[in-house]
Structure formats: structure tokens, C-alpha cells
Scaffold this motif. Sequence first.
Motif, PDB file in Angstrom:
ATOM      1  N   THR A   1      -1.101 -13.180   3.631  1.00 15.72           N
ATOM      2  CA  THR A   1      -1.436 -12.069   2.736  1.00 15.72           C
ATOM      3  C   THR A   1      -0.281 -11.817   1.783  1.00 15.72           C
ATOM      4  N   LEU A   2      -0.575 -11.866   0.499  1.00 14.49           N
ATOM      5  CA  LEU A   2       0.418 -11.546  -0.525  1.00 14.49           C
ATOM      6  C   LEU A   2       0.389 -10.043  -0.777  1.00 14.49           C
ATOM      7  N   ILE A   3       1.510  -9.386  -0.490  1.00 15.67           N
ATOM      8  CA  ILE A   3       1.659  -7.972  -0.801  1.00 15.67           C
ATOM      9  C   ILE A   3       2.448  -7.859  -2.099  1.00 15.67           C
ATOM     10  N   ALA A   4       1.813  -7.321  -3.118  1.00 12.71           N
ATOM     11  CA  ALA A   4       2.472  -7.120  -4.412  1.00 12.71           C
ATOM     12  C   ALA A   4       3.324  -5.858  -4.328  1.00 12.71           C
ATOM     13  N   VAL A   5       4.630  -6.026  -4.444  1.00 10.17           N
ATOM     14  CA  VAL A   5       5.549  -4.900  -4.310  1.00 10.17           C
ATOM     15  C   VAL A   5       5.672  -4.202  -5.658  1.00 10.17           C
ATOM     16  N   THR A   6       5.263  -2.938  -5.698  1.00 10.82           N
ATOM     17  CA  THR A   6       5.123  -2.233  -6.966  1.00 10.82           C
ATOM     18  C   THR A   6       6.155  -1.126  -7.173  1.00 10.82           C
ATOM     19  N   LYS A   7       7.231  -1.168  -6.426  1.00 11.99           N
ATOM     20  CA  LYS A   7       8.316  -0.198  -6.638  1.00 11.99           C
ATOM     21  C   LYS A   7       8.800  -0.296  -8.083  1.00 11.99           C
ATOM     22  N   THR A   8       8.845   0.830  -8.777  1.00 16.84           N
ATOM     23  CA  THR A   8       9.254   0.989 -10.182  1.00 16.84           C
ATOM     24  C   THR A   8       8.276   0.359 -11.169  1.00 16.84           C
ATOM     25  N   VAL A   9       7.170  -0.190 -10.712  1.00 18.75           N
ATOM     26  CA  VAL A   9       6.176  -0.802 -11.588  1.00 18.75           C
ATOM     27  C   VAL A   9       5.185   0.266 -12.037  1.00 18.75           C
TER      28      VAL A   9
ATOM     29  N   GLY B   1       2.483  -2.937  -1.998  1.00 17.20           N
ATOM     30  CA  GLY B   1       3.524  -2.350  -1.187  1.00 17.20           C
ATOM     31  C   GLY B   1       4.396  -1.389  -1.971  1.00 17.20           C
ATOM     32  N   GLU B   2       4.644  -0.237  -1.386  1.00 19.24           N
ATOM     33  CA  GLU B   2       5.509   0.773  -2.001  1.00 19.24           C
ATOM     34  C   GLU B   2       6.579   1.196  -1.000  1.00 19.24           C
ATOM     35  N   SER B   3       7.745   1.555  -1.512  1.00 20.10           N
ATOM     36  CA  SER B   3       8.844   1.930  -0.633  1.00 20.10           C
ATOM     37  C   SER B   3       9.300   3.375  -0.826  1.00 20.10           C
ATOM     38  N   ARG B   4       8.719   4.079  -1.784  1.00 20.14           N
ATOM     39  CA  ARG B   4       9.064   5.485  -1.999  1.00 20.14           C
ATOM     40  C   ARG B   4       7.787   6.302  -2.032  1.00 20.14           C
ATOM     41  N   LEU B   5       7.690   7.231  -1.125  1.00 15.35           N
ATOM     42  CA  LEU B   5       6.448   7.963  -0.953  1.00 15.35           C
ATOM     43  C   LEU B   5       6.045   8.728  -2.212  1.00 15.35           C
ATOM     44  N   GLN B   6       6.953   9.524  -2.771  1.00  9.64           N
ATOM     45  CA  GLN B   6       6.602  10.360  -3.925  1.00  9.64           C
ATOM     46  C   GLN B   6       6.226   9.515  -5.135  1.00  9.64           C
ATOM     47  N   GLU B   7       6.972   8.429  -5.355  1.00  9.77           N
ATOM     48  CA  GLU B   7       6.679   7.556  -6.494  1.00  9.77           C
ATOM     49  C   GLU B   7       5.314   6.893  -6.348  1.00  9.77           C
ATOM     50  N   SER B   8       4.920   6.648  -5.116  1.00 12.45           N
ATOM     51  CA  SER B   8       3.696   5.884  -4.883  1.00 12.45           C
ATOM     52  C   SER B   8       2.428   6.699  -5.063  1.00 12.45           C
ATOM     53  N   LEU B   9       2.484   8.007  -4.847  1.00 13.03           N
ATOM     54  CA  LEU B   9       1.259   8.802  -4.790  1.00 13.03           C
ATOM     55  C   LEU B   9       0.418   8.742  -6.071  1.00 13.03           C
ATOM     56  N   PRO B  10       1.012   8.800  -7.284  1.00 14.46           N
ATOM     57  CA  PRO B  10       0.183   8.662  -8.487  1.00 14.46           C
ATOM     58  C   PRO B  10      -0.510   7.301  -8.574  1.00 14.46           C
ATOM     59  N   LYS B  11       0.129   6.270  -8.070  1.00 12.22           N
ATOM     60  CA  LYS B  11      -0.486   4.934  -8.098  1.00 12.22           C
ATOM     61  C   LYS B  11      -1.642   4.866  -7.111  1.00 12.22           C
TER      62      LYS B  11
ATOM     63  N   VAL C   1      -8.069  -0.788  -2.370  1.00 11.91           N
ATOM     64  CA  VAL C   1      -6.689  -1.267  -2.250  1.00 11.91           C
ATOM     65  C   VAL C   1      -6.156  -0.957  -0.856  1.00 11.91           C
ATOM     66  N   VAL C   2      -5.442  -1.913  -0.284  1.00  9.25           N
ATOM     67  CA  VAL C   2      -4.745  -1.713   0.984  1.00  9.25           C
ATOM     68  C   VAL C   2      -3.281  -1.445   0.651  1.00  9.25           C
ATOM     69  N   TRP C   3      -2.833  -0.243   0.937  1.00 12.54           N
ATOM     70  CA  TRP C   3      -1.466   0.149   0.606  1.00 12.54           C
ATOM     71  C   TRP C   3      -0.569   0.006   1.836  1.00 12.54           C
ATOM     72  N   HIS C   4       0.558  -0.675   1.635  1.00 10.74           N
ATOM     73  CA  HIS C   4       1.539  -0.912   2.700  1.00 10.74           C
ATOM     74  C   HIS C   4       2.808  -0.133   2.373  1.00 10.74           C
ATOM     75  N   PHE C   5       3.276   0.681   3.306  1.00  4.43           N
ATOM     76  CA  PHE C   5       4.560   1.351   3.114  1.00  4.43           C
ATOM     77  C   PHE C   5       5.652   0.442   3.651  1.00  4.43           C
ATOM     78  N   ILE C   6       6.582   0.024   2.771  1.00  6.90           N
ATOM     79  CA  ILE C   6       7.562  -0.998   3.141  1.00  6.90           C
ATOM     80  C   ILE C   6       9.008  -0.517   3.000  1.00  6.90           C
ATOM     81  N   GLY C   7       9.201   0.762   2.690  1.00  8.63           N
ATOM     82  CA  GLY C   7      10.553   1.280   2.542  1.00  8.63           C
ATOM     83  C   GLY C   7      11.035   2.006   3.786  1.00  8.63           C
ATOM     84  N   ARG C   8      12.274   2.428   3.736  1.00  6.72           N
ATOM     85  CA  ARG C   8      12.818   3.213   4.857  1.00  6.72           C
ATOM     86  C   ARG C   8      12.035   4.509   4.968  1.00  6.72           C
TER      87      ARG C   8
ATOM     88  N   ILE D   1       6.189  -9.579  -2.322  1.00  4.28           N
ATOM     89  CA  ILE D   1       6.685 -10.203  -3.549  1.00  4.28           C
ATOM     90  C   ILE D   1       6.583  -9.225  -4.716  1.00  4.28           C
ATOM     91  N   GLY D   2       7.734  -8.927  -5.318  1.00  3.49           N
ATOM     92  CA  GLY D   2       7.771  -8.047  -6.473  1.00  3.49           C
ATOM     93  C   GLY D   2       8.289  -8.745  -7.704  1.00  3.49           C
TER      94      GLY D   2
END
Length: 223
Positions: free
Chosen positions: A34-42, A59-69, A77-84, A212-213
Motif C-alpha cells: 500500500t502506497l501512503i501518500a504523505v501530505t504533510k505541508t501539501v 498520511g498526515e503527521s500533524r493533527l490540526q494541519e490535517s483536519l481541513p484536508k 480516503v483512508v487517512w493514516h496518522f504517521i506523526g508523533r 512516500i511524500g
Amino acid sequence: MQTRPEEIAANLEAINKRIERACDAARRDPNEVTLIAVTKTVGVDDVRAAYDLGLRNFGESRLQESLPKLAALPPDVVWHFIGRLQSNKARKAAENFSCVHTLENEAQLREIDKARQKIDVLVEINIGDEPQKSGIQAKMLDEFVQTVAQYKMVRFRGLMTVGPAILNAELMRPYFQRMRELRESVGGEWLSMGMSQDFEVAIQEGATHVRIGTALFGERAHN
């Protein structure tokens, strides 16, 4: 910085070919990866362009940044949380994402268990024993997986790692091999490892999910 849709399309085609070659080398079926497209800052437009090309795992690593997306993209869409994952945000992450890749302590579990839906989780392993990185030590894995099993709102699926920052991908192979052994030892189905610079080696060593980002969206601002 925004990437034009045609650039994303060309990048995705190249990535898919690399995945196929890595699977051929390992005698694996590309459908197992499975290719997870990492969209941090995208931006949302680029995320939608990737969606329109057929990608469904992001995949997103920041909760607040991800919510609008999350709100802007279709519900398939299957969203994966990949950050701390901070413990005080774990419940909200569980209520917005399909999978958390970065489980590492019981405080997170206690908060996730308050969520309204069951969620897939991966235990993060600090495979390089790097003090600056999150994740549990490999020696703690068996005990922690037993703890995970006690919580009803989590579904243990496997393991995840962010390996050492090594430019030569081949030097990552021993770390990925060790991750495969650990996953097999605890009976997990998923193994999330490998990023833009080393995902082919990760696939050869058993990765089921690659994150992959840069290779997809291009270089982005690091903030």
C-alpha cells in the motif's frame, strides 16, 4: 509550494514502476504493498490531484494541519496518522483517522479507548535505538503488544518504524530485516516502513505500507 497535477502524475507513475521492480526482485505481488501518500505541508489542491490519480491512502503527521484536508477530500480516503502522537490528542486522532501508526505508550491507549469508533493501530519501534526518536525499544515489544490487547477500541495490525537517516538505502536493509522478524514474532499483518529514499529496500524486506511524500509531491518546506 504547489506541484502541478501533471508532475504528480509523472512522479506517481515512476513510483509505481519502482514498487513493481522491488516486488519482482522479492517475488512479491505489488498488490500486497500500500502506497501512503504523505501530505504533510501539501496543499489541498495537490492532495486532490493525487486522489484524482487513484490514490486512496494518505498520511498526515500533524493533527490540526490535517483536519481541513480530511474535510475537503471524499469519504473513501483512508487517512493514516504517521506523526508523533501526543496523548492529549490521541482520542481526536482516533476519531478522525482510520489508522494510527505511532502507538508507543499506554497513555495514548487510554485516550484512544475513549473514541467513538474502533481504530487500527501499529506499534512504532525505535529500531535504531535513537534517543531523539519516538517509538518503543524492540525488547519491550512483547509486553506492550499484550497491553494493547487489553483495550477494546484498538485493533492491533502490526508494526511501524522510522529508521535511521542513512543516505545509502542498502545500509537500511538490516534494520528492515529486523522489523520483519519482529512483526512475525508478534503475529502482526502490517509492516509500515520505507520512505522516498529507501522504500524499495523496505519492500524487498517485507513492507506492506510505504510512506512516500517527497518522491510524489516534490521537495517541501520543513517547518
